[in-house]
Design a protein around this motif. Structure first.
Motif, PDB file in Angstrom:
ATOM      1  N   VAL A  37       9.478  21.571  38.545  1.00 42.70           N
ATOM      2  CA  VAL A  37       8.877  22.770  37.449  1.00 42.70           C
ATOM      3  C   VAL A  37      10.149  22.367  36.300  1.00 42.70           C
ATOM      4  CG1 VAL A  37       8.881  25.221  36.977  1.00 42.70           C
ATOM      5  CG2 VAL A  37       8.015  24.336  39.210  1.00 42.70           C
ATOM      6  N   GLN A  40       7.103  22.731  32.690  1.00 33.93           N
ATOM      7  CA  GLN A  40       6.234  23.651  33.337  1.00 33.93           C
ATOM      8  C   GLN A  40       5.917  22.499  34.629  1.00 33.93           C
ATOM      9  OE1 GLN A  40       2.469  25.007  31.255  1.00 33.93           O
ATOM     10  NE2 GLN A  40       3.603  26.303  30.566  1.00 33.93           N
ATOM     11  N   GLN A  58       3.805  21.093  29.755  1.00 34.39           N
ATOM     12  CA  GLN A  58       4.331  21.900  28.474  1.00 34.39           C
ATOM     13  C   GLN A  58       4.481  20.405  27.654  1.00 34.39           C
ATOM     14  OE1 GLN A  58       6.886  24.946  28.796  1.00 34.39           O
ATOM     15  NE2 GLN A  58       7.683  24.962  27.045  1.00 34.39           N
TER      16      GLN A  58
END
Length: 139
Positions: A37, A40, A58
């Motif tokens: 993560v 994203q 992202q």
């Protein structure tokens, strides 16, 4: 134009890796692949324990891990400091300094966490703080 920054960051990372490889006339010997993560949900590829490529929902990022060390304890926990760049699909981009710890879970498996001060350079200069959590398998 928005996707261009992520491509630029990845392209610069690949250029740095190929320059290192050609200069030393060697192939990267340590490959790790995992999930994180970071941008994203992201795929992480790490080469030679120094070059980390992140591609996610992202955006993308590239980190050069400049220094690693071990804590003076019995657990297999280490620390690292790097420098890198990031770009998001919405056009934001900048530089970052990942400061992290990693834990060797078992043979080949490693988890890591990091915080990174980030300099967003898209619309002026803005200092931000990001973080990442991930798991990698070393081949």
């Amino acid at each position: 134009m928005r996707e261009g920054w992520g491509r630029l960051i990845v392209g610069l990372g690949l250029t740095a890796l190929s320059t290192h490889t050609l200069a030393n006339n060697e192939k990267p010997t340590n490959l790790a692949v995992g999930m994180a993560v970071d941008q994203q949900l992201s795929v992480v590829v790490e080469l030679d324990n120094q070059y980390r490529f992140i591609i996610g929902n992202q955006g993308g990022a590239f980190d050069y891990i400049a220094k690693r060390g071990q804590f003076d304890i019995e657990e297999p926990i280490s620390w690292y400091v790097g420098i890198g760049g990031w770009g998001e699909w919405d056009g934001d981009f900048g530089a970052r300094v990942p400061l992290g710890v990693s834990y060797q879970v078992s043979q080949g498996w490693q988890v890591y966490g990091q915080v990174q001060p980030e300099l967003n350079m898209h619309r002026g200069w803005e200092l931000e703080v990001g973080a990442a959590l991930g798991a990698k398998y070393h081949f």
